[in-house]
Design a protein around this motif. Structure first.
Motif, PDB file in Angstrom:
ATOM      1  N   GLY A  28      15.614  54.760   5.060  1.00  0.00           N
ATOM      2  CA  GLY A  28      16.892  55.474   6.034  1.00  0.00           C
ATOM      3  C   GLY A  28      16.876  55.342   7.088  1.00  0.00           C
ATOM      4  N   THR A  29      15.197  56.053   7.511  1.00  0.00           N
ATOM      5  CA  THR A  29      14.595  57.406   7.972  1.00  0.00           C
ATOM      6  C   THR A  29      13.040  56.654   8.786  1.00  0.00           C
ATOM      7  OG1 THR A  29      14.553  59.387   9.212  1.00  0.00           O
ATOM      8  CG2 THR A  29      14.445  59.143   6.899  1.00  0.00           C
ATOM      9  N   ASN A  30      12.544  56.909   9.654  1.00  0.00           N
ATOM     10  CA  ASN A  30      11.149  57.083  10.153  1.00  0.00           C
ATOM     11  C   ASN A  30      10.095  58.586   9.537  1.00  0.00           C
ATOM     12  OD1 ASN A  30      12.044  57.152  12.772  1.00  0.00           O
ATOM     13  ND2 ASN A  30       9.876  57.424  12.743  1.00  0.00           N
ATOM     14  N   ILE A  31      11.492  59.392   9.362  1.00  0.00           N
ATOM     15  CA  ILE A  31      11.342  60.291  10.257  1.00  0.00           C
ATOM     16  C   ILE A  31      10.919  61.222   8.718  1.00  0.00           C
ATOM     17  CG2 ILE A  31      11.427  62.605  10.602  1.00  0.00           C
ATOM     18  CD1 ILE A  31      13.340  61.536  12.560  1.00  0.00           C
ATOM     19  N   PHE A  32       9.302  61.171   8.183  1.00  0.00           N
ATOM     20  CA  PHE A  32       8.120  61.445   7.635  1.00  0.00           C
ATOM     21  C   PHE A  32       7.236  62.228   8.464  1.00  0.00           C
ATOM     22  CE2 PHE A  32      10.564  57.993   5.617  1.00  0.00           C
ATOM     23  CZ  PHE A  32      11.530  58.155   4.910  1.00  0.00           C
ATOM     24  N   ALA A  33       6.617  62.482   7.091  1.00  0.00           N
ATOM     25  CA  ALA A  33       5.570  64.281   7.040  1.00  0.00           C
ATOM     26  C   ALA A  33       4.268  62.860   6.976  1.00  0.00           C
ATOM     27  CB  ALA A  33       5.405  65.196   6.706  1.00  0.00           C
ATOM     28  N   ALA A  34       2.837  63.092   7.695  1.00  0.00           N
ATOM     29  CA  ALA A  34       1.445  62.517   7.216  1.00  0.00           C
ATOM     30  C   ALA A  34       1.086  62.989   6.038  1.00  0.00           C
ATOM     31  CB  ALA A  34       0.667  63.257   8.023  1.00  0.00           C
ATOM     32  N   GLY A  35       1.755  63.647   5.348  1.00  0.00           N
ATOM     33  CA  GLY A  35       1.011  64.178   3.931  1.00  0.00           C
ATOM     34  C   GLY A  35      -0.636  65.550   4.334  1.00  0.00           C
ATOM     35  N   LEU A  36      -0.849  65.269   3.579  1.00  0.00           N
ATOM     36  CA  LEU A  36      -1.684  66.414   2.855  1.00  0.00           C
ATOM     37  C   LEU A  36      -3.324  65.824   3.102  1.00  0.00           C
ATOM     38  CD1 LEU A  36      -0.241  69.133   0.366  1.00  0.00           C
ATOM     39  CD2 LEU A  36      -0.091  69.148   2.823  1.00  0.00           C
ATOM     40  N   THR A  37      -3.114  64.458   2.919  1.00  0.00           N
ATOM     41  CA  THR A  37      -4.156  64.002   3.264  1.00  0.00           C
ATOM     42  C   THR A  37      -4.838  62.847   3.800  1.00  0.00           C
ATOM     43  OG1 THR A  37      -3.402  61.987   1.340  1.00  0.00           O
ATOM     44  CG2 THR A  37      -4.457  64.565   0.364  1.00  0.00           C
ATOM     45  N   ARG A  38      -5.878  62.533   3.997  1.00  0.00           N
ATOM     46  CA  ARG A  38      -5.500  61.309   5.020  1.00  0.00           C
ATOM     47  C   ARG A  38      -5.238  59.585   4.380  1.00  0.00           C
ATOM     48  NH1 ARG A  38      -7.216  58.903  10.209  1.00  0.00           N
ATOM     49  NH2 ARG A  38      -7.076  56.862  10.072  1.00  0.00           N
ATOM     50  N   ALA A  39      -5.273  59.439   3.401  1.00  0.00           N
ATOM     51  CA  ALA A  39      -4.643  58.268   2.144  1.00  0.00           C
ATOM     52  C   ALA A  39      -3.069  58.511   2.604  1.00  0.00           C
ATOM     53  CB  ALA A  39      -5.085  59.257   1.012  1.00  0.00           C
TER      54      ALA A  39
END
Length: 536
Positions: free
Chosen positions: A179-190
């Protein structure tokens, strides 16, 4: 950006705080006539420079259309329509060009509601509303707004509007799995690479399902729709109340249609020079301040939530939850609704919860973080109704129309960097100073994979004597954005609420000083002599 009123979920800048959400009942995507070749005609070029007359060539049939006012209730489950009906509102569809550069071509409709003035002897005109997003329906807003306006509300026709391709206005739906694209990039490059794939997929889905209309899902076209609504209502000028993203829409209208507006209130304003799909960048300090204040609140209630006895202990718990979700997604909820929540999604839950510093909002976030904390420790984590509603919206396709429309507007308005490495570098730079919210505000977006906008974004080129309202701790459209817009408009006045971490103040926060300032302006049309400051 988003604004939330009690009992509703709104988006981007104030998103999805509560479990309940006003459901937008919409018609399918129905466009009439045949598509003709799009050209950069006088309509778009003229109103970019303020030549309103030239921009209105071919619009007479839209300006003078007859509006068929009818019941707002669309069916037995239409709670929004019933609420409007009980308040005495009526609804209509306004026909507008799909492409204002080709007004003889395809058309679409914009759904509006009208709560007519009851003090007709002292009627002041029509007041158009926008609750932000972009992508938020506002057709159901007039009853609450009239209550907030107190005595002056009876002197206006209050107009709710679902902007083009939102809610009842031929709702856009790209078939997103989220329902949204507002997520974080996460802790890793993967994790970031998975975000690249997701955001590209979201853009591809919109292009595959709605390519013929995407170029016209823009703020400037919505502003043009507003002027058609003004004319169809028979108003020489229209007043406006906009929150969050709605402040950018209001700014666009005042710049594109000088002389067509009366009293304008922009609550939680965006700096037009910083508007776009990456608008959240630069607000990390404000997000962290609000989150820290919430952590102090939760620490004083450790016996209830078990998140830590001090502010720092609660923040450490929040960090541990993110780290645990990076190692393995957290299992949240009970059958049949079980969610897997990872390190790109946990910060989203935190971010949504900080848009309001009331005890009720802070308790809701504390309850949600408590559930995540149990899941991070490997314990059963039955979710509260509020958390279930939030995760259902964000992580399933039920919220697809909202996310689809929001991205379509942002991407149709302002071009974004196309190289994923630009975003990764920004994420890494921000991570050092802002490890929790930097990877969210700098993450890649669908606009990286979108077609280029057909118009330049709106910039301030003329002064406007309007009222801007802002809280110093606003954790969505941060206070410095309101200050920047105020500086660009020397004739404006800025009403500041000191000491509140609140997104959307007038009529929702309960601050009498702010409410009185706004209502006095709406009643008289006279701005304060100086910039007022109110206290929490």
């Amino acid at each position: 950006m988003t604004f939330i009123r009690h009992g509703e979920k709104r988006s981007f800048c104030g998103m999805y705080r509560t479990a309940r959400r006003t459901t937008a009942l919409a018609t399918g995507l129905i466009l009439t006539a045949s598509l003709t070749t799009v050209s950069a005609t006088a309509a778009t070029s003229a109103d970019r420079t303020g030549d309103v007359a030239a921009s209105e060539v071919g619009l007479d049939r839209f300006h003078h259309q007859h509006l068929d006012w009818r019941s707002c209730v669309l069916g037995p489950d239409d709670a929004v329509g019933r609420n409007l009906e009980q308040a005495g509102a009526r609804c209509a569809n306004v026909t507008v060009p799909l492409d204002y550069g080709n007004p003889r071509g395809r058309t679409t409709t914009v759904a509006i509601s009208r709560l007519a003035a009851t003090d007709t002897r002292r009627r002041l005109g029509a007041l158009l509303l926008n609750y932000g997003g972009p992508g938020n329906d506002t057709i159901g807003a007039p009853p609450d707004t009239r209550t907030a306006m107190k005595d002056v509300g009876a002197r206006y026709d209050i107009i709710g509007m679902d902007p083009r391709f939102v809610g009842r206005s031929n709702q856009l739906d790209c078939g997103w799995p989220v329902g949204t694209n507002i997520f974080a990039a996460g802790l890793t490059r993967a994790a970031f690479d998975r975000q690249i794939a997701l955001q590209k997929d979201l853009a591809d889905r919109c292009r595959a399902t709605n390519a013929s209309v995407l170029p016209y899902v823009t703020t400037r076209n919505t502003a043009r729709d507003m002027d058609v609504i003004r004319a169809a209502l028979g108003e020489r000028k229209i007043s406006y109340l906009g929150y969050s993203y709605g402040t950018y829409l209001g700014t666009a209208y005042t710049q594109m249609f000088p002389g067509r507006y009366d009293r304008v209130v922009l609550d939680g304003a965006l700096d037009p020079n910083n508007y776009g799909s990456r608008t959240l960048r630069g607000g990390e300090a404000e997000y962290e301040h609000a989150f820290g204040d919430w952590a102090a609140w939760a620490a004083s209630r450790n016996d209830v939530y078990g998140l830590g006895r001090t502010r720092d202990e609660v923040l450490a718990t929040a960090d541990r939850i993110v780290a645990a979700s990076a190692r393995s997604p957290l299992t949240v909820g009970t059958a049949p609704e079980v969610f897997r929540v990872d390190d790109t999604q946990v910060p989203f839950v935190y971010f949504i919860g900080i848009a309001d510093d009331s005890d009720a909002a802070r308790a809701a976030l504390a309850e949600q973080v408590s559930v995540l904390n149990k899941a991070a420790r490997g314990l059963p984590a039955p979710a509260s109704p509020g958390l279930v509603g939030l995760l259902r919206f964000a992580l399933t396709g039920g919220g697809s129309p909202h996310g689809s429309a929001q991205s379509a507007v942002f991407c149709g308005d302002v071009a974004a960097p196309r190289n994923p490495e630009v975003y990764w570098l920004d994420v890494q730079r921000s991570r050092a100073a802002h490890p929790l919210f930097g990877p969210l505000s700098n993450n890649i977006v669908p606009c990286a994979f979108w077609d280029r906008p057909r118009e330049q974004p709106t910039r301030v080129q003329r002064d406007s004597a309007i009222m801007i309202v802002a809280a110093t701790g606003d954790p969505r459209t941060v206070y410095k954005g309101s200050v920047a817009l105020h500086n660009q408009l020397p004739g404006s006045r800025l009403v500041t609420l000191q000491g509140a971490n609140q997104h959307g103040v007038f009529g929702s926060y309960g601050n009498a000083c702010v409410d009185n300032q706004v209502n006095a302006y709406l009643a008289t049309g006279t701005l304060p002599a100086t910039d007022p400051t109110c206290v929490k």
